[in-house]
Design a protein around this motif. Structure first.
Motif, PDB file in Angstrom:
ATOM      1  N   ASP A  88       0.582  -1.225  -0.135  1.00 55.44           N
ATOM      2  CA  ASP A  88       0.140   0.067   0.122  1.00 55.44           C
ATOM      3  C   ASP A  88       0.965   1.167   0.145  1.00 55.44           C
ATOM      4  O   ASP A  88       0.720   2.082   0.566  1.00 55.44           O
ATOM      5  N   GLY A  89       1.914   1.318  -0.820  1.00 55.54           N
ATOM      6  CA  GLY A  89       2.648   2.403  -0.943  1.00 55.54           C
ATOM      7  C   GLY A  89       3.803   2.700   0.021  1.00 55.54           C
ATOM      8  O   GLY A  89       4.618   3.580   0.052  1.00 55.54           O
ATOM      9  N   VAL A  90       3.733   1.671   1.014  1.00 53.62           N
ATOM     10  CA  VAL A  90       4.973   1.863   2.324  1.00 53.62           C
ATOM     11  C   VAL A  90       5.851   0.570   2.043  1.00 53.62           C
ATOM     12  O   VAL A  90       5.462  -0.352   1.688  1.00 53.62           O
ATOM     13  N   THR A  91       7.259   1.107   2.127  1.00 53.42           N
ATOM     14  CA  THR A  91       8.089   0.079   1.930  1.00 53.42           C
ATOM     15  C   THR A  91       8.127  -0.882   3.097  1.00 53.42           C
ATOM     16  O   THR A  91       8.292  -0.292   4.277  1.00 53.42           O
ATOM     17  N   ARG A  92       8.168  -2.201   3.029  1.00 52.31           N
ATOM     18  CA  ARG A  92       8.161  -3.285   4.142  1.00 52.31           C
ATOM     19  C   ARG A  92       9.368  -4.103   3.882  1.00 52.31           C
ATOM     20  O   ARG A  92       9.675  -4.278   2.935  1.00 52.31           O
ATOM     21  N   THR A  93       9.935  -4.314   5.086  1.00 55.54           N
ATOM     22  CA  THR A  93      10.943  -5.375   5.255  1.00 55.54           C
ATOM     23  C   THR A  93      10.825  -6.693   5.562  1.00 55.54           C
ATOM     24  O   THR A  93      10.147  -6.661   6.997  1.00 55.54           O
ATOM     25  N   LEU A  94      10.830  -7.771   4.999  1.00 54.88           N
ATOM     26  CA  LEU A  94      10.557  -9.309   5.516  1.00 54.88           C
ATOM     27  C   LEU A  94      11.942  -9.867   5.641  1.00 54.88           C
ATOM     28  O   LEU A  94      12.681  -9.947   4.418  1.00 54.88           O
ATOM     29  N   ILE A  95      12.046 -10.618   6.815  1.00 58.51           N
ATOM     30  CA  ILE A  95      12.980 -11.492   6.511  1.00 58.51           C
ATOM     31  C   ILE A  95      12.336 -13.088   6.765  1.00 58.51           C
ATOM     32  O   ILE A  95      11.760 -13.103   7.577  1.00 58.51           O
ATOM     33  N   ILE A 130      28.386 -19.866   9.397  1.00 59.48           N
ATOM     34  CA  ILE A 130      28.866 -19.169   8.194  1.00 59.48           C
ATOM     35  C   ILE A 130      28.349 -17.566   8.680  1.00 59.48           C
ATOM     36  O   ILE A 130      29.283 -16.833   8.402  1.00 59.48           O
ATOM     37  N   GLY A 131      27.316 -17.369   9.021  1.00 61.33           N
ATOM     38  CA  GLY A 131      26.949 -16.215   9.473  1.00 61.33           C
ATOM     39  C   GLY A 131      25.780 -16.043  10.600  1.00 61.33           C
ATOM     40  O   GLY A 131      24.981 -17.092  10.591  1.00 61.33           O
ATOM     41  N   THR A 132      25.402 -15.024  10.938  1.00 61.64           N
ATOM     42  CA  THR A 132      24.256 -14.773  11.885  1.00 61.64           C
ATOM     43  C   THR A 132      23.308 -14.114  11.524  1.00 61.64           C
ATOM     44  O   THR A 132      23.439 -13.217  10.374  1.00 61.64           O
ATOM     45  N   VAL A 133      22.028 -14.144  11.880  1.00 57.28           N
ATOM     46  CA  VAL A 133      21.018 -13.150  11.293  1.00 57.28           C
ATOM     47  C   VAL A 133      21.429 -11.837  11.858  1.00 57.28           C
ATOM     48  O   VAL A 133      21.284 -10.648  10.903  1.00 57.28           O
ATOM     49  N   GLN A 134      21.867 -11.444  13.038  1.00 56.06           N
ATOM     50  CA  GLN A 134      22.313 -10.268  13.464  1.00 56.06           C
ATOM     51  C   GLN A 134      23.427  -9.655  12.530  1.00 56.06           C
ATOM     52  O   GLN A 134      23.277  -8.684  12.127  1.00 56.06           O
ATOM     53  N   GLY A 135      24.547 -10.595  12.280  1.00 54.67           N
ATOM     54  CA  GLY A 135      25.531 -10.123  11.527  1.00 54.67           C
ATOM     55  C   GLY A 135      25.013  -9.844  10.032  1.00 54.67           C
ATOM     56  O   GLY A 135      25.702  -8.579   9.374  1.00 54.67           O
ATOM     57  N   HIS A 136      24.380 -10.695   9.378  1.00 51.79           N
ATOM     58  CA  HIS A 136      24.122 -10.386   8.000  1.00 51.79           C
ATOM     59  C   HIS A 136      23.398  -9.082   7.863  1.00 51.79           C
ATOM     60  O   HIS A 136      23.479  -8.304   7.036  1.00 51.79           O
ATOM     61  N   LEU A 137      22.349  -8.868   8.901  1.00 51.13           N
ATOM     62  CA  LEU A 137      21.557  -7.604   8.877  1.00 51.13           C
ATOM     63  C   LEU A 137      22.259  -6.402   9.090  1.00 51.13           C
ATOM     64  O   LEU A 137      22.219  -5.500   8.214  1.00 51.13           O
ATOM     65  N   ALA A 138      23.187  -6.254   9.746  1.00 48.67           N
ATOM     66  CA  ALA A 138      24.003  -5.311   9.986  1.00 48.67           C
ATOM     67  C   ALA A 138      25.053  -5.111   8.709  1.00 48.67           C
ATOM     68  O   ALA A 138      25.180  -4.004   8.259  1.00 48.67           O
ATOM     69  N   ALA A 139      25.375  -6.125   7.885  1.00 46.99           N
ATOM     70  CA  ALA A 139      26.452  -6.187   6.863  1.00 46.99           C
ATOM     71  C   ALA A 139      25.269  -5.721   5.674  1.00 46.99           C
ATOM     72  O   ALA A 139      26.049  -4.968   4.646  1.00 46.99           O
ATOM     73  N   LEU A 140      24.044  -5.766   5.747  1.00 48.94           N
ATOM     74  CA  LEU A 140      23.113  -5.003   4.707  1.00 48.94           C
ATOM     75  C   LEU A 140      22.753  -4.078   4.817  1.00 48.94           C
ATOM     76  O   LEU A 140      21.970  -3.166   4.142  1.00 48.94           O
ATOM     77  N   GLY A 141      23.194  -3.241   6.040  1.00 50.02           N
ATOM     78  CA  GLY A 141      23.015  -1.766   6.301  1.00 50.02           C
ATOM     79  C   GLY A 141      21.520  -1.597   7.096  1.00 50.02           C
ATOM     80  O   GLY A 141      21.151  -0.674   7.007  1.00 50.02           O
ATOM     81  N   LEU A 142      20.910  -2.624   7.596  1.00 55.51           N
ATOM     82  CA  LEU A 142      19.536  -2.508   8.274  1.00 55.51           C
ATOM     83  C   LEU A 142      19.732  -2.575   9.672  1.00 55.51           C
ATOM     84  O   LEU A 142      20.762  -3.455  10.329  1.00 55.51           O
ATOM     85  N   LYS A 143      18.978  -2.076  10.396  1.00 51.68           N
ATOM     86  CA  LYS A 143      18.919  -2.230  11.872  1.00 51.68           C
ATOM     87  C   LYS A 143      17.784  -2.928  12.386  1.00 51.68           C
ATOM     88  O   LYS A 143      16.687  -3.335  11.338  1.00 51.68           O
ATOM     89  N   ASP A 346      18.938  -3.299  -4.488  1.00 51.70           N
ATOM     90  CA  ASP A 346      19.569  -2.656  -3.022  1.00 51.70           C
ATOM     91  C   ASP A 346      18.860  -2.647  -1.755  1.00 51.70           C
ATOM     92  O   ASP A 346      17.612  -1.721  -2.186  1.00 51.70           O
ATOM     93  N   LEU A 347      18.939  -3.234  -0.856  1.00 50.93           N
ATOM     94  CA  LEU A 347      18.042  -3.046   0.385  1.00 50.93           C
ATOM     95  C   LEU A 347      18.572  -1.672   1.020  1.00 50.93           C
ATOM     96  O   LEU A 347      19.595  -1.054   0.965  1.00 50.93           O
ATOM     97  N   ARG A 348      17.417  -1.013   1.696  1.00 49.93           N
ATOM     98  CA  ARG A 348      17.725   0.274   2.080  1.00 49.93           C
ATOM     99  C   ARG A 348      17.244   0.396   3.644  1.00 49.93           C
ATOM    100  O   ARG A 348      16.052  -0.200   3.857  1.00 49.93           O
ATOM    101  N   PRO A 349      17.647   1.153   4.383  1.00 51.19           N
ATOM    102  CA  PRO A 349      17.013   1.256   5.979  1.00 51.19           C
ATOM    103  C   PRO A 349      15.663   1.916   5.716  1.00 51.19           C
ATOM    104  O   PRO A 349      15.504   2.907   4.735  1.00 51.19           O
ATOM    105  N   THR A 350      14.925   1.535   6.427  1.00 43.95           N
ATOM    106  CA  THR A 350      13.543   2.344   6.581  1.00 43.95           C
ATOM    107  C   THR A 350      13.592   3.520   7.183  1.00 43.95           C
ATOM    108  O   THR A 350      13.783   3.700   8.527  1.00 43.95           O
ATOM    109  N   PRO A 351      12.967   4.797   6.446  1.00 45.26           N
ATOM    110  CA  PRO A 351      12.787   5.882   7.240  1.00 45.26           C
ATOM    111  C   PRO A 351      12.019   6.035   8.594  1.00 45.26           C
ATOM    112  O   PRO A 351      11.044   5.384   8.641  1.00 45.26           O
TER     113      PRO A 351
END
Length: 357
Positions: A88-95, A130-143, A346-351
């Motif tokens: 609905d016009g809003v960017t959502r992030t799903l893991i 190989i990696g963790t959820v927390q580590g991958h998220l940070a590497a992708l620039g997401l909080k 490219d993934l982007r942080p959500t304002p």
């Protein structure tokens, strides 16, 4: 944040057919119709695939007993997808499939495996972190606060309390809600004896009800992102479908490799001849038997919805959440082909303003 999801068209009507063989035929047609409608809606904004851990899995289950090898285990690599799309016009992030594999070892099957082989073999030979959820998220620039939803194809080996809070533990994802099929949620709360070996005891205990969105079947999440109801492997099994501007990716653990959907193309000893003997179009990941007929039909839905790979057209663009992986400890059980992992944009942080929407 209240989800405004809508159902994917065509599939529900096909699922209403009571005769299994007829239902399969109807689902095959409906899956193509649903795919056409889905792709016409446009692509996702971005998609990334992240490897988490390589682990052992019984060979007899991986290809329903069809693979011929002296090795008792195949090796599989668990992966998660991070998807951004417009709802609905809003960017959502799903893991999708953010596995807390440290806690997953408490599932009775893997707990007994560790007791059998000991810590050294379990951690140094049979498992590779190989990696963790927390580590991958940070590497992708997401909080953590950027994440709107988490979801799993099913809840085998999952403990969601670290992510959502529960039993007095704070939530790592402060805003995220769990998307889960109602049948899966009800099942994990009331496990049958044949199911218990694959589930983490108490892995959903204490999770606040407001953090859980129970889905009813096929769900269109937003532009280019959908959940397919694919019951059989578990009662509430589901698959992630993602459309880019070039292709559709489908992710689940119904199959352990792309060749599970085209077994006549497999070079793994025994798989092709087994499929020919049985007359099977797909070969199930068969560690459970809640409903194998439904799992077969679900794999046909996935196969049609994904379509052929752009990289190798004789294989299906299906990407296992736990991917069959070559290993010296599993002779003869290497994948015939490993398709490039799903990635797009490219993934982007959500304002902050949109996070509050």
């Amino acid at each position: 944040m209240n989800p405004s999801f809508r159902p994917l068209p065509f599939l529900n009507e096909a699922r209403a057919e009571s005769v299994s063989a007829v239902r399969l035929k109807k689902l095959r047609r409906a899956a193509q119709q649903a795919r056409d409608a889905f792709t016409a809606g446009g692509p996702v904004a971005a998609l990334a695939t992240c490897n988490l851990v390589t682990f052992p899995y019984p060979s007899q289950f991986a290809f329903s007993g069809g693979a011929l090898s002296p090795a008792p285990y195949v090796m599989m690599t668990n992966r998660m997808q991070v998807v951004q799309y417009l709802e609905d016009g809003v960017t959502r992030t799903l893991i999708f499939n953010p596995s807390d594999y440290e806690r997953g070892q408490a599932a009775p099957f893997y707990k007994s495996l560790r007791e059998k082989y000991g810590d050294f073999l379990s951690d140094k030979v049979m498992t590779r972190r190989i990696g963790t959820v927390q580590g991958h998220l940070a590497a992708l620039g997401l909080k953590p606060e950027d994440v709107d939803y988490i979801a799993y194809d099913h809840l085998h080996i999952q403990d969601v309390r670290r992510w959502l809070g529960g039993d007095g533990e704070p939530a790592y994802f402060p805003r995220a809600k769990l998307l889960v099929q109602r049948a899966e949620w009800e099942s994990v709360k009331n496990l049958h004896p044949l199911e218990k070996v694959w589930y983490v005891p108490g892995g959903t205990d204490g999770v606040p009800e407001e953090r859980v969105v129970q889905l009813e079947g096929d769900t269109w999440l937003g532009r280019g992102a959908a959940i397919l109801a694919t019951p059989g492997h578990t009662l509430g099994n589901m698959s992630l479908a993602v459309a880019t501007d070039k292709e559709v990716f489908v992710v689940s653990e119904n199959g352990v490799a792309s060749e599970s959907y085209t077994p006549l193309q497999s070079r793994i000893p025994g798989v092709r001849s087994y499929a020919e003997q049985m007359g099977w179009e797909v070969v199930l990941n068969g560690n459970t038997r809640e409903n194998s007929l439904e799992q077969y039909s679900s794999m046909i839905v996935e196969k049609v919805f994904a379509g052929p790979s752009r990289v190798e057209g004789s294989f299906v663009n299906f990407h296992p959440s736990s991917l069959l992986t070559s290993s010296l400890v599993a002779p003869g059980l290497s994948p015939t082909i490993t398709l490039p992992a799903p990635n797009h944009g490219d993934l982007r942080p959500t304002p902050a303003a949109r996070r509050a929407a």
